[in-house]
Each structure stands twice: as structure tokens, then as C-alpha cells.
Design an enzyme around this catalytic site. Structure first.
Site, PDB file in Angstrom:
ATOM      1  N   TYR A  73       0.859  -1.184   0.000  1.00  0.00           N
ATOM      2  CA  TYR A  73       0.000   0.000   0.000  1.00  0.00           C
ATOM      3  C   TYR A  73       0.890   1.226   0.000  1.00  0.00           C
ATOM      4  O   TYR A  73       1.886   1.283   0.731  1.00  0.00           O
ATOM      5  CB  TYR A  73      -0.899   0.019   1.242  1.00  0.00           C
ATOM      6  CG  TYR A  73      -1.703   1.290   1.384  1.00  0.00           C
ATOM      7  CD1 TYR A  73      -2.967   1.399   0.826  1.00  0.00           C
ATOM      8  CD2 TYR A  73      -1.192   2.397   2.077  1.00  0.00           C
ATOM      9  CE1 TYR A  73      -3.699   2.572   0.948  1.00  0.00           C
ATOM     10  CE2 TYR A  73      -1.918   3.561   2.202  1.00  0.00           C
ATOM     11  CZ  TYR A  73      -3.176   3.649   1.637  1.00  0.00           C
ATOM     12  OH  TYR A  73      -3.899   4.805   1.734  1.00  0.00           O
ATOM     13  N   GLU A  88      -3.092   7.512  -4.255  1.00  0.00           N
ATOM     14  CA  GLU A  88      -3.094   6.255  -3.508  1.00  0.00           C
ATOM     15  C   GLU A  88      -3.038   5.076  -4.463  1.00  0.00           C
ATOM     16  O   GLU A  88      -3.715   5.075  -5.503  1.00  0.00           O
ATOM     17  CB  GLU A  88      -4.358   6.161  -2.646  1.00  0.00           C
ATOM     18  CG  GLU A  88      -4.487   4.872  -1.850  1.00  0.00           C
ATOM     19  CD  GLU A  88      -5.812   4.804  -1.121  1.00  0.00           C
ATOM     20  OE1 GLU A  88      -5.830   5.004   0.104  1.00  0.00           O
ATOM     21  OE2 GLU A  88      -6.841   4.541  -1.788  1.00  0.00           O
TER      22      GLU A  88
END
Length: 377
Positions: A101, A185
Site C-alpha cells: 500500500y 493512492e
């Protein structure tokens, strides 16, 4: 402004961030054609601006063109948390060896930027932060120095990512800065079996205040929604699920009006702020948008004249109803005017004698009348 996944990946590609090959399709036949061109197993991914696509069945593997067409037929038109998938991303299937992530965002609380990186990708970040907060590395970023090669290597090392992920982290930071983004993101950012780092997903939120520097109109989906039509007219409009249309001047007054309408037992159908110096044309545009909503059964215009003169508001109402013709007679319009030139505005409305318009002196009284009219009382 939130981007769709395919739009985020277009930005990534421009900045040298590896992404799977793929294109968008609006029909199952287009999905089949794209899959045939890719010549490999593909993934059909619903393009909606919300999370949870996988759990909802909006991400589906397809072994070849025929399967891609069938899966696209299942996904196009799917409702995912109130968002309709009007197109899909047909993308070459990429098998991850590991999932990570990575995100850079504007940290409003601290007045700066924040990096968040984890070796545990593929799950929602809120869930990760709650179940294993130590697995999420958070690092404030100095706006002056930003993320250079050394900072990117530090981030990768602290989070347990392989060394080859560092250049991708550095490029993700460049996307945030160069594109005037509030959030960049990737979840998951993957390492493939042959040790390539690839952005398998992408979420980007752009700062609307920087639109003039980029020409972001191309990012808008042309759905002809009420929001789109209001935006084209420069109106601050949000669709809600009630039956009383609301127009006010100033965000604070509009929010108070929504509360008063709810207190009167009705649900507001929208938020519409015509601003502090609205002209008659702005008022007319606002009323036209609200009356185009089939859910609206009555309209409440609540204006306190300051910079906005009440006579301009009244002229706008009269002008809008003249332009709308018969459509302007179908639903009652309750008007409360107070402040600058209120008496003149009330006289303009009285002289117009439009059968749809009712005038009430107080906000509470106007809300109660609008609620009764919406209920058919």
C-alpha cells in the site's frame, strides 16, 4: 475532484509509473475487442468512484475475449454503493507476488503532506490501521524538500518494501505535486513474480482550485445529471433524497434551511447556494435546475439580503417562471425574503401574481408551508 481508476492510471503512465496494459469499454462488444487486442487473460473492472468493487462483484477475471464480453455484460450497469458502472476497464491480468500500500496526501490537520506506506496491501486502509497499526508507516513530508530518492528509499525500507519500489514511490510523489492532487493512492502496489513494481489500482483526488492550470474538464463524465448541469451554470448544487427543493444565499443559511425543513417533517431535495452576490440570472438558473428534479414537490427560496439584493432575487424568480412557462406552474414555490430591498422584492412578486408563488415572512413559517405542500396538504 475524484478520478476514475483508468484516469488515475493515465496520470501514472505520464509520470513513468508502471501500470497494466488496458483500455476502457462502454459496451460488452468493446470489451471483447480490447481483450482480443491484449492477447492475454484480462480483468474486467467496474469504473466507479467508490471502494468495495471487488466485494460487490465489480472486478471479474476473464480468460479470453468471449469471457471478457460476458463479464463486461454483467458489470456494465451494476450499482455499487449507489454508483452505476457505465464503463469498465479491460486490463491485462497481472499476478502479484507481493502486495503493498502506498499513498501521499495533504494532511490538513498538520498543514503539510503525509506519506503512508505498508507492506500489507490489498485491504482497506481503515481496516489495516485498526487491526495492525504498526504495519502502516506514516511519515510527514516537508513541502520544501518533498520526496527525493533518499526519502523514497527510507520509506520503502521502513515499510518493508523491496528496494526497487523506491523509484515508484518517488514518482507517486511527483504525481501529487505536478498534478495539484490532494491524494494519490495505490492499493495494491504489487511486486510481480519477475520482480517488477506495478500499480495495480489507482485513486487520485485533484484539487478543484487548481483546475485553471490543467484544463480538467476532460476528466468529467458527461452524464447530464443535475449536478453536471448546475456545475455548467456555476452553481453550488448537491442532490439530496428529499422532496423540498431548497435555494438560499450563503452556505450557512442554506444549511440552516435544510435543518428547518427537516424539523418541519420533510426531507430537503438538494443543497443549492446561489452565493452572496447572486444576480437575477443566477436565481433563474437555480430555480430551473431545482424544478428539473422530478423528486421535488415544492420549493423553498430562503434569502436574507445583504450583498444579494432581494429585488434581484425576486426578478430572477419572475424571469425563471416566465422562461419555464407551463413547467413553472406544476409545483408550489414558497419564498421568504428579508434584508436588503426585501420590501421591493416582495412587491415584485406580489405584482407578478404567479399562481405557484407563496410568500411567507419567517423562515420557520416558510419551511412549514413548503413541507405541507410537499406532502400534498
Amino acid at each position: 475532484m475524484d478520478l476514475y481508476e483508468y484516469q488515475a492510471k493515465e496520470l501514472f503512465g505520464r509520470h513513468g509509473i508502471p501500470v497494466p496494459a488496458g483500455r476502457t469499454a462502454a459496451t460488452p462488444a468493446e470489451a471483447r475487442e480490447i481483450a482480443a487486442g491484449l492477447g492475454a487473460p484480462v480483468v474486467i473492472k467496474a469504473q466507479v468512484k467508490t471502494g468495495g468493487r471487488g466485494k460487490a462483484g465489480g472486478i471479474r477475471p476473464a480468460a479470453g475475449p468471449v469471457a471478457a464480453e460476458a463479464e463486461a455484460d454483467r458489470v456494465i450497469g451494476m450499482d455499487i454503493k449507489g454508483h452505476i458502472a457505465r464503463r469498465v476497464l479491460v486490463e491485462a491480468a497481472t499476478v502479484p507476488f507481493e502486495e503493498y500500500y502506498a499513498a501521499f496526501l495533504v494532511d490538513r490537520a498538520e498543514g503539510g503532506f503525509l506519506a503512508m506506506v505498508s507492506s500489507q496491501g490489498g485491504m482497506e486502509i481503515e481496516e489495516l490501521a485498526a487491526t495492525d497499526p504498526d504495519a502502516l508507516v506514516k511519515l510527514p513530508i516537508d513541502p520544501v524538500t518533498g520526496v527525493d530518492a533518499d526519502t523514497a528509499k527510507l520509506l520503502a525500507a521502513k515499510a518493508g518494501l523491496p528496494e526497487q519500489a523506491a523509484p515508484v514511490l518517488e514518482k507517486l510523489w511527483r504525481v501529487l505535486v505536478a498534478e495539484d492532487a490532494l491524494l494519490v493512492e495505490v492499493n495494491p502496489l504489487i511486486c510481480t513474480t519477475d520482480q517488477r513494481i506495478v500499480a495495480l489500482d489507482g485513486k487520485v483526488t485533484l484539487d478543484d482550485n487548481a483546475a485553471f492550470r490543467h484544463g480538467w474538464d476532460d476528466y468529467g463524465e458527461r452524464t447530464d445529471s443535475l449536478e453536471d448541469r448546475a456545475r455548467a451554470k456555476g452553481l453550488n448544487y448537491v442532490k439530496l433524497d428529499g422532496t423540498v427543493g431548497v435555494i438560499g444565499n450563503g452556505a450557512g443559511l442554506v444549511m440552516s434551511t435544510l435543518d428547518v425543513v427537516a424539523g418541519a417533517g420533510a426531507g430537503p431535495a438538494n443543497f443549492l447556494d446561489i452565493g452572496g452576490g447572486a444576480s437575477a440570472q443566477v436565481m433563474a438558473d437555480g430555480l430551473e435546475i431545482i424544478l428539473a428534479d422530478p423528486d421535488v414537490r415544492s420549493v423553498l427560496v430562503n434569502v436574507f439580503g445583504g450583498i444579494t439584493a432581494c429585488d434581484a432575487v425576486a426578478n430572477g424568480i419572475v424571469t425563471a417562471l416566465e422562461l419555464l412557462g407551463e413547467r413553472g406552474h406544476r409545483r408550489p414555490i414558497v419564498v421568504r425574503l428579508d434584508g436588503n430591498n426585501a420590501e421591493v422584492g416582495r412587491r415584485i412578486l406580489s405584482d407578478a401574481r404567479h399562481p405557484a408563488v407563496r410568500q411567507v415572512a419567517t423562515m420557520d413559517g416558510a419551511a412549514e408551508m413548503a413541507a405541507r405542500l410537499a406532502a400534498g396538504a
